[in-house]
Design a protein around this motif. Structure first.
Motif, PDB file in Angstrom:
ATOM      1  N   UNK A 118      51.403  23.616 -99.672  1.00  0.00           N
ATOM      2  CA  UNK A 118      50.411  22.929 -98.861  1.00  0.00           C
ATOM      3  C   UNK A 118      50.264  23.541 -97.478  1.00  0.00           C
ATOM      4  N   UNK A 119      51.362  23.978 -96.878  1.00  0.00           N
ATOM      5  CA  UNK A 119      51.275  24.554 -95.536  1.00  0.00           C
ATOM      6  C   UNK A 119      50.463  25.839 -95.525  1.00  0.00           C
ATOM      7  N   UNK A 120      50.576  26.637 -96.588  1.00  0.00           N
ATOM      8  CA  UNK A 120      49.798  27.872 -96.682  1.00  0.00           C
ATOM      9  C   UNK A 120      48.310  27.552 -96.760  1.00  0.00           C
ATOM     10  N   UNK A 121      47.962  26.554 -97.563  1.00  0.00           N
ATOM     11  CA  UNK A 121      46.569  26.178 -97.709  1.00  0.00           C
ATOM     12  C   UNK A 121      46.016  25.582 -96.408  1.00  0.00           C
ATOM     13  N   UNK A 122      46.808  24.781 -95.735  1.00  0.00           N
ATOM     14  CA  UNK A 122      46.361  24.192 -94.470  1.00  0.00           C
ATOM     15  C   UNK A 122      46.148  25.261 -93.406  1.00  0.00           C
ATOM     16  N   UNK A 123      46.973  26.301 -93.428  1.00  0.00           N
ATOM     17  CA  UNK A 123      46.783  27.409 -92.493  1.00  0.00           C
ATOM     18  C   UNK A 123      45.483  28.153 -92.782  1.00  0.00           C
ATOM     19  N   UNK A 124      45.154  28.300 -94.078  1.00  0.00           N
ATOM     20  CA  UNK A 124      43.905  28.957 -94.453  1.00  0.00           C
ATOM     21  C   UNK A 124      42.711  28.123 -93.994  1.00  0.00           C
ATOM     22  N   UNK A 125      42.825  26.807 -94.108  1.00  0.00           N
ATOM     23  CA  UNK A 125      41.749  25.920 -93.655  1.00  0.00           C
ATOM     24  C   UNK A 125      41.563  26.033 -92.149  1.00  0.00           C
ATOM     25  N   UNK A 126      42.665  26.087 -91.428  1.00  0.00           N
ATOM     26  CA  UNK A 126      42.598  26.182 -89.965  1.00  0.00           C
ATOM     27  C   UNK A 126      41.891  27.450 -89.513  1.00  0.00           C
ATOM     28  N   UNK A 127      41.929  28.490 -90.329  1.00  0.00           N
ATOM     29  CA  UNK A 127      41.319  29.761 -89.955  1.00  0.00           C
ATOM     30  C   UNK A 127      39.844  29.882 -90.280  1.00  0.00           C
ATOM     31  N   UNK A 128      39.239  28.852 -90.867  1.00  0.00           N
ATOM     32  CA  UNK A 128      37.817  28.911 -91.215  1.00  0.00           C
ATOM     33  C   UNK A 128      36.971  28.913 -89.939  1.00  0.00           C
ATOM     34  N   UNK A 129      36.014  29.838 -89.875  1.00  0.00           N
ATOM     35  CA  UNK A 129      35.133  29.945 -88.719  1.00  0.00           C
ATOM     36  C   UNK A 129      33.674  29.785 -89.159  1.00  0.00           C
ATOM     37  N   UNK A 130      32.857  29.244 -88.251  1.00  0.00           N
ATOM     38  CA  UNK A 130      31.427  29.074 -88.536  1.00  0.00           C
ATOM     39  C   UNK A 130      30.704  30.410 -88.425  1.00  0.00           C
ATOM     40  N   UNK A 131      29.703  30.594 -89.328  1.00  0.00           N
ATOM     41  CA  UNK A 131      28.914  31.831 -89.282  1.00  0.00           C
ATOM     42  C   UNK A 131      27.743  31.690 -90.251  1.00  0.00           C
ATOM     43  N   UNK A 132      26.732  32.508 -90.082  1.00  0.00           N
ATOM     44  CA  UNK A 132      25.702  32.712 -91.082  1.00  0.00           C
ATOM     45  C   UNK A 132      24.770  31.535 -91.340  1.00  0.00           C
ATOM     46  N   UNK A 133      23.996  31.679 -92.424  1.00  0.00           N
ATOM     47  CA  UNK A 133      23.029  30.664 -92.848  1.00  0.00           C
ATOM     48  C   UNK A 133      23.654  29.776 -93.932  1.00  0.00           C
ATOM     49  N   UNK A 134      22.836  29.021 -94.681  1.00  0.00           N
ATOM     50  CA  UNK A 134      23.369  27.959 -95.538  1.00  0.00           C
ATOM     51  C   UNK A 134      22.952  28.133 -96.992  1.00  0.00           C
ATOM     52  N   UNK A 135      23.841  28.669 -97.816  1.00  0.00           N
ATOM     53  CA  UNK A 135      23.614  28.758 -99.255  1.00  0.00           C
ATOM     54  C   UNK A 135      24.296  27.564 -99.914  1.00  0.00           C
ATOM     55  N   UNK A 136      23.699  26.392 -99.715  1.00  0.00           N
ATOM     56  CA  UNK A 136      24.290  25.154-100.220  1.00  0.00           C
ATOM     57  C   UNK A 136      24.417  25.182-101.739  1.00  0.00           C
TER      58      UNK A 136
ATOM     59  N   UNK B 107      18.974  26.945 -96.586  1.00  0.00           N
ATOM     60  CA  UNK B 107      17.948  27.968 -96.345  1.00  0.00           C
ATOM     61  C   UNK B 107      18.227  29.264 -97.097  1.00  0.00           C
ATOM     62  N   UNK B 108      19.214  29.230 -97.992  1.00  0.00           N
ATOM     63  CA  UNK B 108      19.514  30.351 -98.869  1.00  0.00           C
ATOM     64  C   UNK B 108      19.717  29.810-100.282  1.00  0.00           C
ATOM     65  N   UNK B 109      19.574  30.661-101.303  1.00  0.00           N
ATOM     66  CA  UNK B 109      19.763  30.212-102.673  1.00  0.00           C
ATOM     67  C   UNK B 109      18.676  29.226-103.068  1.00  0.00           C
ATOM     68  N   UNK B 110      19.058  28.202-103.843  1.00  0.00           N
ATOM     69  CA  UNK B 110      18.109  27.159-104.250  1.00  0.00           C
ATOM     70  C   UNK B 110      17.910  26.202-103.083  1.00  0.00           C
ATOM     71  N   UNK B 111      16.681  26.065-102.636  1.00  0.00           N
ATOM     72  CA  UNK B 111      16.394  25.182-101.501  1.00  0.00           C
ATOM     73  C   UNK B 111      15.499  24.006-101.880  1.00  0.00           C
ATOM     74  N   UNK B 112      14.936  24.022-103.083  1.00  0.00           N
ATOM     75  CA  UNK B 112      14.067  22.936-103.529  1.00  0.00           C
ATOM     76  C   UNK B 112      14.896  21.695-103.831  1.00  0.00           C
TER      77      UNK B 112
END
Length: 301
Positions: free
Chosen positions: A102-120, A152-157
Motif C-alpha cells: 500500500x505504501x508504494x501505491x500511495x507514493x505513486x498517487x502522491x506523484x500524480x501531476x496535472x497536465x494536458x487535455x481530457x480523454x475521459x 475534449x479528447x476521444x469520445x466527447x458525445x
C-alpha cells in the motif's frame, strides 16, 4: 436517476365515474437480511479512474489524491483494486489486483501531476477493462470516476458515452460519477451515473472530495441487495404514464426498472403516474408491483 419533485402529490381516493391520473409512491428500504449476522461483506472489485488534466490543477487534484490514498488504506485482503489516471493519455498506475504494498501505491498517487487535455472516454474504458478482468457475481464490481467532465479528447458525445457506460452495466460493472472543479459538466456526469446504475455526487468545494469518496466506499462495503428489478404492471384499462426517480424501460402493460445496488438501511423512492378510466364505486387494482433482487449477503460463497 431522475429527480423527484420537492413535494409529492397526495391522493387517498379516486373520484368515481371520472377518468383521471393518480400518483403512487413506491418506497424501498433495505435492511440487513435475517441470518446474515456473522457473515462478511461482499468483496470489492473497485476501479478508481482519476482525471489529472490541466483543468484539475491545484486543490481539486490535491484532494482527489488524498481521497485515493484513503481508499487504498481501506482495501482488504479479499478486495481487488485498480487505479487509472487520464489526461490526453491514459495510464494504469495499478492494474487490477489485491493491494499488498500500500505504501508504494500511495507514493505513486502522491506523484500524480496535472497536465494536458481530457480523454475521459479513454480513462473510463480502460478502467472498465481492469474491473471487468476480475468481475464476477458475489462481489461489488464498481468504477469510481472523478472528473470535471470537460471531455475534449476521444469520445466527447454525451449520448455515446452514456451508451458505453450502459454496456458496462449490462456486463456487470456499475459506475459512480463524482464531479469536481468549478466548471464540471453536470449533465454528462449525471447521465453516466444513471446509465451505470451508480451514484452521482456534485462537489461545490474540493475539500468535500475525501468525505464523499469515504461515503461512497462505506456504501459499497454495506451492499445487501444486487440486481434489483422493479416490474410495474398496470391494472385493467389503466396505463402507466411515467416514472420519477429512475429511468424506466416501458413495455406493454407497464415498465421495468433496474435499480442500483441497495445498501444497508438505504431507501429508494419511485413515483408512479397512472392514468385510469372512469371507475364505479368500489375497490379497483390500478397498478401491481413486483420486486426481484439477489440477497447479497446470504449468497456469499
Amino acid at each position: 436517476m431522475r429527480r423527484l419533485p420537492a413535494r409529492l402529490p397526495r391522493q387517498r381516493a379516486i373520484p368515481p365515474g371520472k377518468p383521471g391520473t393518480i400518483w403512487a409512491m413506491l418506497k424501498l428500504t433495505a435492511a440487513r437480511p435475517r441470518g446474515a449476522e456473522g457473515k462478511g461483506r461482499l468483496p470489492l472489485n473497485l476501479g478508481l479512474v482519476l482525471d489529472r488534466s490541466g483543468s484539475m490543477e491545484g486543490d481539486p487534484l490535491a484532494y482527489v489524491k488524498m481521497a485515493a490514498c484513503r481508499i487504498v488504506e481501506q482495501m482488504g485482503a479479499e478486495d481487488r483494486f485498480a487505479l487509472v489516471i487520464f489526461d490526453h493519455e491514459v495510464e494504469v498506475v495499478c492494474p487490477a489486483r489485491v493491494v499488498v504494498e500500500k505504501d508504494v501505491l500511495k507514493a505513486a498517487i502522491a506523484g500524480i501531476q496535472a497536465r494536458g487535455s481530457t480523454n475521459l472516454s479513454g480513462g473510463l474504458l480502460r478502467g472498465y477493462q481492469e474491473v471487468k478482468s476480475g468481475a464476477k457475481s458475489g462481489q461489488v464490481n464498481r468504477i469510481l470516476l472523478l472528473t470535471d467532465g470537460c471531455a475534449n479528447q476521444g469520445i466527447t458525445d454525451r449520448a455515446l458515452l452514456a451508451a458505453k457506460v450502459g454496456s458496462m452495466r449490462e456486463n456487470g460493472v456499475t459506475v459512480s460519477a463524482i464531479g469536481v472543479g468549478r466548471h464540471f459538466d453536470e449533465d454528462l456526469l449525471l447521465a453516466l451515473a444513471e446509465a451505470g446504475k451508480g451514484n452521482y455526487y456534485y462537489l461545490k468545494d474540493p475539500e468535500e472530495i475525501p468525505e464523499v469518496l469515504a461515503r461512497e466506499l462505506q456504501g459499497l462495503l454495506r451492499v445487501v441487495a444486487q440486481a434489483v428489478r422493479v416490474t410495474v404492471i398496470s391494472g385493467e384499462n389503466c396505463r402507466l404514464v411515467g416514472v420519477l426517480g429512475y429511468e424506466p424501460a416501458f413495455c406493454p402493460g407497464g415498465a421495468v426498472l433496474d435499480l442500483p445496488d441497495l445498501y444497508e438501511h438505504e431507501t429508494k423512492l419511485l413515483l408512479l403516474e397512472i392514468a385510469h378510466p372512469a371507475l364505479p364505486v368500489g375497490e379497483h387494482e390500478v397498478v401491481r408491483v413486483n420486486l426481484a433482487y439477489v440477497d447479497a449477503l446470504n449468497n456469499l460463497n
